[in-house]
Design a protein around this motif. Structure first.
Motif, PDB file in Angstrom:
ATOM      1  N   TYR A 128     -34.354 -46.839   8.314  1.00 18.86           N
ATOM      2  CA  TYR A 128     -35.099 -45.860   9.109  1.00 18.86           C
ATOM      3  C   TYR A 128     -36.615 -46.042   9.020  1.00 18.86           C
ATOM      4  CZ  TYR A 128     -30.632 -43.315   9.223  1.00 18.86           C
ATOM      5  OH  TYR A 128     -29.320 -42.952   9.407  1.00 18.86           O
ATOM      6  N   MET A 131     -38.355 -46.157  12.445  1.00 16.64           N
ATOM      7  CA  MET A 131     -38.138 -44.881  13.108  1.00 16.64           C
ATOM      8  C   MET A 131     -39.033 -43.817  12.497  1.00 16.64           C
ATOM      9  SD  MET A 131     -34.819 -42.328  13.238  1.00 16.64           S
ATOM     10  CE  MET A 131     -35.300 -41.500  11.720  1.00 16.64           C
ATOM     11  N   ARG A 134     -42.543 -44.354  13.621  1.00 15.21           N
ATOM     12  CA  ARG A 134     -42.732 -43.969  15.026  1.00 15.21           C
ATOM     13  C   ARG A 134     -42.894 -42.460  15.168  1.00 15.21           C
ATOM     14  NH1 ARG A 134     -38.891 -48.265  16.032  1.00 15.21           N
ATOM     15  NH2 ARG A 134     -37.128 -46.818  15.913  1.00 15.21           N
ATOM     16  N   LEU A 135     -42.253 -41.722  14.262  1.00 16.10           N
ATOM     17  CA  LEU A 135     -42.316 -40.261  14.308  1.00 16.10           C
ATOM     18  C   LEU A 135     -43.450 -39.698  13.445  1.00 16.10           C
ATOM     19  CD1 LEU A 135     -38.495 -39.447  14.131  1.00 16.10           C
ATOM     20  CD2 LEU A 135     -39.969 -39.492  16.149  1.00 16.10           C
ATOM     21  N   TRP A 316     -27.524 -42.643  14.434  1.00 13.10           N
ATOM     22  CA  TRP A 316     -28.745 -43.230  15.006  1.00 13.10           C
ATOM     23  C   TRP A 316     -28.466 -44.574  15.657  1.00 13.10           C
ATOM     24  CZ3 TRP A 316     -31.460 -47.548  12.640  1.00 13.10           C
ATOM     25  CH2 TRP A 316     -32.664 -47.881  13.287  1.00 13.10           C
ATOM     26  N   THR A 321     -32.679 -43.598  20.736  1.00  9.98           N
ATOM     27  CA  THR A 321     -33.734 -42.893  21.465  1.00  9.98           C
ATOM     28  C   THR A 321     -33.548 -41.387  21.399  1.00  9.98           C
ATOM     29  OG1 THR A 321     -33.991 -44.772  22.975  1.00  9.98           O
ATOM     30  CG2 THR A 321     -34.896 -42.653  23.685  1.00  9.98           C
ATOM     31  N   GLU A 324     -34.034 -39.963  17.845  1.00 11.50           N
ATOM     32  CA  GLU A 324     -35.434 -39.811  17.451  1.00 11.50           C
ATOM     33  C   GLU A 324     -36.080 -38.631  18.179  1.00 11.50           C
ATOM     34  OE1 GLU A 324     -37.750 -43.416  17.395  1.00 11.50           O
ATOM     35  OE2 GLU A 324     -36.051 -44.594  16.685  1.00 11.50           O
ATOM     36  N   THR A 327     -34.959 -35.522  16.426  1.00  6.69           N
ATOM     37  CA  THR A 327     -35.620 -35.398  15.127  1.00  6.69           C
ATOM     38  C   THR A 327     -37.053 -34.919  15.302  1.00  6.69           C
ATOM     39  OG1 THR A 327     -34.232 -37.179  14.229  1.00  6.69           O
ATOM     40  CG2 THR A 327     -36.221 -36.618  13.002  1.00  6.69           C
TER      41      THR A 327
END
Length: 347
Positions: A128, A131, A134-135, A316, A321, A324, A327
């Motif tokens: 992760y 990911m 990205r968040l 996931w 997509t 995420e 989330t």
């Protein structure tokens, strides 16, 4: 007549012995899932396995090339730069966790803590990394007791009964080492059981509750009894034998699995919670997820997301997509709720 009675008595003893041996065998399957018992007593650096390469790190979307990674390969996951820490849980066991080096510009970025499932380890969480970035999070992944690089006592998995102390210890230690950082807690399967059991204590303390912003529970299991008796993977074994297997497993682990039920602690989840499940989950049935979700407080933001792709502990991978996006939305709800709590606070 005496010979007949003696024969019946011997048959009864043999039957009892057979049932006992069967129950002991079934308890071993539960406690030492997927690995030889010797592995549960030996500390090991997480390594790639077939499941990790073909499921946990793979792109499971419809039409994707077989075993093609989404972000990282498993081998790349083993080489990610990180700092390794250890903290002693209230059980006396040393619990290892990894804080991965972040490419984020802010050193105050919130932390994304992943708690793996049974027979897993921190490498399950390393997938992760991108990911999380990205968040806007820095990734942290832990090894539950008897897993990965954490201490072992050879008793196998306790399905959140012992492991809840591991989660509490890691969260408290994270906040000591990184004061002021907020947390997103993300857990799967037995990890979700461990986190759910840990939340009453974590949210009862202002020191930790102030920084736990949101929670994701992926395919959470309501109780050991439920997963044993309701899972599609349960073999066709008489109910009384399953009952005995659960009883013996609890005796061997040192916990009562009928009183240590995560679903009973769901009411203590007082931060926004996202429950995620894949229709391709072959271990946890949908009804269990719906029962667990119904046990969460109705006055707290909660979302149940049913995904068409992925698998058990790999939601996931089949839906990256949307996963995420969900989330990120849960985090936004958490930030809003946190701001509201602070506004309501009166010294």
């Amino acid at each position: 007549m005496t010979k007949v009675l003696r024969g019946l008595f011997i048959l009864i003893l043999v039957g009892i012995a057979g049932v006992g041996a069967s129950a002991f065998y079934l308890s071993g399957l539960l406690l030492f899932r997927d690995k030889p018992r010797s592995d549960w007593a030996t500390v090991k650096t997480p390594q790639c396995s077939t499941w990790l390469e073909t499921v946990a790190y793979a792109d499971l979307r419809e039409g994707a090339p077989r075993a093609k990674p989404i972000d990282l390969s498993c081998e790349e996951g083993t080489r990610l730069e990180h700092s390794l820490f250890s903290v002693k849980a209230i059980t006396g066991m040393d619990i290892a966790y990894k804080v991965y080096k972040s490419a984020l510009p802010s050193p105050e970025a919130p932390l994304f803590l992943h708690v793996h499932g049974v027979s897993g380890n921190s490498l399950h969480g390393a997938r992760y990394l991108k990911m999380a970035e990205r968040l806007g999070f820095q990734l942290v992944a832990m090894d539950l007791s008897n897993h990965g690089e954490s201490q072992r006592d050879g008793k196998g998995a306790a399905y959140g009964c012992r492991e809840e102390a591991d989660v509490v210890a890691v969260v408290e230690d994270l906040l000591r080492r990184f004061p002021g950082r907020d947390l997103y807690l993300h857990a799967s399967s037995m990890g979700a059981m461990s986190l759910t059991n840990a939340l009453p204590r974590l949210l009862a303390s202002e020191a930790t509750a102030a920084h736990i912003v949101a929670v994701s529970l992926e395919n959470p299991i309501s109780s050991v009894r439920d997963v044993v008796t309701k899972s599609p993977l349960t073999p066709p074994v008489p109910g009384f034998l399953l009952d005995m297997g659960i009883l013996v497993a609890g005796w061997r682990a040192g916990y009562n699995f009928d009183t240590c039920r995560p679903i009973d602690n769901a009411k203590f989840v007082r931060v926004p919670v996202l429950v995620q499940w894949s229709e391709k989950d072959d271990l946890v049935p949908r009804a269990m997820i719906e029962d667990f979700f119904a046990a969460l407080p109705s006055d707290v933001p909660r979302t149940l997301e049913i995904f068409p792709g992925g698998g058990h502990s790999a939601v996931w991978n089949g839906n990256p997509t949307l996963y995420e996006e969900q989330t990120a939305e849960n985090w936004r709800k958490g930030v809003a709720a946190q701001a509201e709590r602070k506004a309501d606070f009166r010294p």
